[in-house]
Design a protein around this motif. Structure first.
Motif, mmCIF file in Angstrom:
data_model
loop_
_atom_site.group_PDB
_atom_site.id
_atom_site.type_symbol
_atom_site.label_atom_id
_atom_site.label_comp_id
_atom_site.label_asym_id
_atom_site.label_seq_id
_atom_site.Cartn_x
_atom_site.Cartn_y
_atom_site.Cartn_z
ATOM 1 N N PRO A 82 0.852 -1.211 -0.045
ATOM 2 C CA PRO A 82 -0.123 -0.031 -0.014
ATOM 3 C C PRO A 82 0.896 1.218 -0.066
ATOM 4 O O PRO A 82 0.406 2.115 -0.607
ATOM 5 C CB PRO A 82 -0.915 -0.185 1.398
ATOM 6 N N ALA A 83 1.847 1.275 0.718
ATOM 7 C CA ALA A 83 2.810 2.455 0.783
ATOM 8 C C ALA A 83 3.396 2.583 -0.551
ATOM 9 O O ALA A 83 3.529 3.736 -1.132
ATOM 10 C CB ALA A 83 3.845 2.343 2.007
ATOM 11 N N GLY A 84 3.959 1.636 -1.107
ATOM 12 C CA GLY A 84 4.537 1.618 -2.279
ATOM 13 C C GLY A 84 3.876 2.124 -3.393
ATOM 14 O O GLY A 84 4.194 2.794 -4.279
ATOM 15 N N ALA A 85 2.554 1.501 -3.286
ATOM 16 C CA ALA A 85 1.744 1.858 -4.673
ATOM 17 C C ALA A 85 1.268 3.340 -4.383
ATOM 18 O O ALA A 85 1.246 3.996 -5.419
ATOM 19 C CB ALA A 85 0.362 1.029 -4.610
ATOM 20 N N ALA A 86 1.070 3.740 -3.095
ATOM 21 C CA ALA A 86 0.499 5.136 -2.972
ATOM 22 C C ALA A 86 1.821 6.081 -3.581
ATOM 23 O O ALA A 86 1.450 6.997 -4.423
ATOM 24 C CB ALA A 86 0.128 5.537 -1.725
ATOM 25 N N ALA A 87 2.999 5.855 -3.090
ATOM 26 C CA ALA A 87 4.020 6.665 -3.477
ATOM 27 C C ALA A 87 4.256 6.864 -5.060
ATOM 28 O O ALA A 87 4.480 7.680 -5.588
ATOM 29 C CB ALA A 87 5.549 6.244 -2.899
ATOM 30 N N TYR B 294 1.761 3.435 14.137
ATOM 31 C CA TYR B 294 0.584 2.258 13.714
ATOM 32 C C TYR B 294 0.751 1.751 12.432
ATOM 33 O O TYR B 294 0.954 2.306 11.557
ATOM 34 C CB TYR B 294 -0.716 3.132 13.915
ATOM 35 N N LYS B 295 0.618 0.483 12.457
ATOM 36 C CA LYS B 295 0.772 -0.503 11.213
ATOM 37 C C LYS B 295 -0.391 -0.752 10.630
ATOM 38 O O LYS B 295 -1.130 -1.720 11.082
ATOM 39 C CB LYS B 295 1.666 -1.650 11.411
ATOM 40 N N GLN B 296 -1.044 0.208 9.899
ATOM 41 C CA GLN B 296 -2.470 -0.023 9.066
ATOM 42 C C GLN B 296 -2.397 0.088 7.690
ATOM 43 O O GLN B 296 -1.472 1.228 7.231
ATOM 44 C CB GLN B 296 -3.286 0.687 9.908
ATOM 45 N N ILE B 297 -3.145 -0.155 7.117
ATOM 46 C CA ILE B 297 -3.115 -0.077 5.397
ATOM 47 C C ILE B 297 -3.314 1.280 5.309
ATOM 48 O O ILE B 297 -2.606 1.932 4.099
ATOM 49 C CB ILE B 297 -4.273 -1.113 4.692
ATOM 50 N N MET C 141 -0.932 4.171 3.243
ATOM 51 C CA MET C 141 -0.994 4.838 1.846
ATOM 52 C C MET C 141 -0.738 6.281 2.393
ATOM 53 O O MET C 141 -0.108 6.963 1.232
ATOM 54 C CB MET C 141 -2.335 4.548 1.771
ATOM 55 N N GLY C 142 -1.106 6.500 3.419
ATOM 56 C CA GLY C 142 -1.085 8.296 3.650
ATOM 57 C C GLY C 142 0.707 8.383 3.705
ATOM 58 O O GLY C 142 1.088 9.478 3.193
ATOM 59 N N ALA C 143 1.008 7.657 4.336
ATOM 60 C CA ALA C 143 2.632 7.815 4.475
ATOM 61 C C ALA C 143 3.300 7.769 2.975
ATOM 62 O O ALA C 143 4.429 8.286 2.928
ATOM 63 C CB ALA C 143 3.290 6.661 5.512
#
Length: 526
Positions: free
Chosen positions: A221-226, A494-497, A501-503
């Motif tokens: 999720p983090a990588g896709a958002a970035a 906090y480790k949440q989807i 994404m926001g991060a």
């Protein structure tokens, strides 16, 4: 068997059939055979291109083959592919019936060019969210290449086979009678394992790529958002991912993703990948990063990421989003009996422990949810928590304590997993209050004790916490200039989807700001 809405949807799909197919059923007098016959009869009634025939020559009953009439193209299911496997059934019907796959043309060509005779058997469970990817990949391969055969087997229905072949984790794949692999695999991963020259060819392609403006390492999720936020800025963006979708793919149900009441991990993972591909992003999947080289005069001012296949990717800025994996107990016997009774996915592997005694390690939400689910399958469940009390939400604890076949042990430290060389037979734990040692006789151990960041490859390169998390500020900046990070691999509390994404978005915006402050991007859109 199928409700009206599902029938209507299936009938619409079956209109896409190009060639006639037959459903060849192998049945006996069991209730499950009657259930399968009912399902196949309903399917055959939905299209004039489908005929149902009875052939009781297969050893596995109930089972059925989907055959393209007049050809050798065939896919077989041993069991009743409902639940998570219903999509696999629909795709098999369409692909055997001549409807083209959406797989990449390059991958399809690789499958057709595979040289050899491959007889695959996949054991799955209907509650396994990881199994359909494997089943669908191997089904497609058997449609594309006549020298490839595949049968998908419901392990819960064929428990005799499961026990004889020591299958204690799904999906488990056998090739020509020998164990091929276990766990979630994509079509590309399977093909790469069979095509021994694929890795070297891919490395050469990657080596020839020009430097990126922004490189994202990780496809969760983090990588896709970035990647999406970077691509929308019109800069040259690349993604290196060992497994696109990341740990989300191993998540069963997601009920706290804001604005979406319910979804499942594999479905969200697919959506993430599709969204990234909507933009001009160079996705390099199935690539493991091994070394991060900071920007310097020697690197021409570029950050370098060296991959396991020997290729090096260069970029002006990097966003690290490598995520996390399930934490292991790190006790004797755990690795020895992994997939032989030690498991990490209760939804996937739980059906294989029907009527058996199991333990769940961990008293957080994941552990308590696992114990609740397993209590409906296993004869007895023992939940073991290191702390003096459970940490799960109160509503989950109340549910757990209401179950008659569950014991809860707190202040207990698991010290060893025992077995007979083939499978788990017991678990040893220490009473942290009195110091006494205890042995629990059981057949399965489900580990649910939190996450471990995937950052070992970064040690000595940038600042990490003692737990291995990447230290970042509120903009995602790491201790290295031009290197940012986001998601579960970082110090985000906090480790949440949704937080990941926001991060990822924050890190990409901060990285873009870094680029425009240091020099003009190389490929800004007009």
């Amino acid at each position: 068997m199928l409700d009206t809405n599902l029938k209507n949807q299936l009938q619409a799909y079956l209109e896409k059939l190009v060639q006639p197919i037959e459903l060849a059923a192998s049945l006996d007098d069991s209730a499950k055979s009657a259930e399968l016959e009912e399902l196949l009869t309903e399917i055959a009634s939905l299209s004039d291109k489908i005929i149902l025939v009875r052939r009781d020559d297969e050893a596995r009953k109930p089972s059925f083959a989907i055959n393209r009439v007049g050809t050798d193209v065939s896919v077989r299911f041993a069991g009743i592919p409902l639940g998570h496997e219903f999509t696999s059934l629909v795709l098999a019907l369409l692909q055997v019936g001549g409807h083209p796959s959406k797989a990449a043309a390059e991958t399809i060509e690789q499958v057709r060019d595979l040289d050899g005779d491959f007889r695959f058997e996949t054991y799955f469970s209907l509650s396994c969210q990881n199994c359909p990817d494997v089943v669908q990949a191997l089904n497609l391969m058997s449609v594309l290449n006549p020298r490839i055969q595949h049968v998908a087997i419901d392990g819960a229905l064929y428990q005799g086979e499961v026990e004889a072949r020591q299958v204690m984790s799904v999906p488990t794949v056998f090739l020509n009678g020998e164990l091929f692999d276990q766990g979630r695999m994509s079509l590309e991963q399977i093909v790469a394992k069979l095509d021994v020259g694929a890795s070297a060819r891919e490395a050469e392609k990657i080596k020839a790529k020009d430097a990126f403006d922004m490189l994202v390492v990780g496809g969760g999720p983090a990588g896709a958002a970035a990647a999406i936020y970077a691509a929308r800025k019109g800069i040259r963006t690349g993604v290196v991912a060992e497994r696109f979708g990341g740990q989300v793919l191993d998540t069963m149900s997601i009920e706290n993703f804001i604005s979406v009441s319910y979804t499942e991990g594999p479905k969200l993972g697919t959506a993430l990948e599709q969204h990234v591909h909507d933009y001009d992003v160079d996705v390099m999947d199935l690539q493991r990063a091994e070394t991060l080289v900071p920007a310097s005069d020697a690197t021409g001012g570029l950050v370098e990421v060296q991959l396991a296949n020997g290729a090096t990717v260069k970029s002006r800025a990097v966003v690290l989003s490598t995520g996390a994996r399930w934490r292991q107990m790190n006790v004797p016997g755990e690795n020895e009996y992994r997939n032989k009774g030690v498991a990490y996915c209760p939804h996937c592997d739980g059906p294989l422990f029907k009527g058996k005694r199991v333990a769940v390690i961990g008293g957080g939400n994941s552990g308590v949810e696992a114990a609740i689910d397993l209590a409906g399958l296993a004869s007895h469940v023992t939940l073991i928590e290191f702390d003096s009390q459970l940490r799960a939400d109160d509503v989950l604890q109340r549910k757990l304590r209401s179950l008659p076949n569950v014991d809860i042990i707190v202040s207990a430290q698991t010290t060893e997993v025992l077995g007979d060389g083939q499978k788990v037979s017991a678990l040893v734990y220490k009473d942290r209050v009195g110091g006494d040692m205890h042995t629990l006789e059981l057949e399965g151990v489900f580990v649910q004790i939190g996450l471990l960041p995937n950052t070992e490859w970064l040690k000595g390169t940038l600042e990490l916490t003692p737990r291995g998390e990447i230290v970042i500020d509120d903009r995602g900046q790491t201790s290295l200039q031009g290197v940012f990070a986001a998601g579960d691999a970082t110090t985000v509390p906090y480790k949440q989807i949704v937080i990941a994404m926001g991060a990822g978005s924050t890190a990409a915006l901060a990285a873009f700001d870094h680029l425009i402050r240091t020099s003009a991007p190389t490929a800004v859109a007009a």
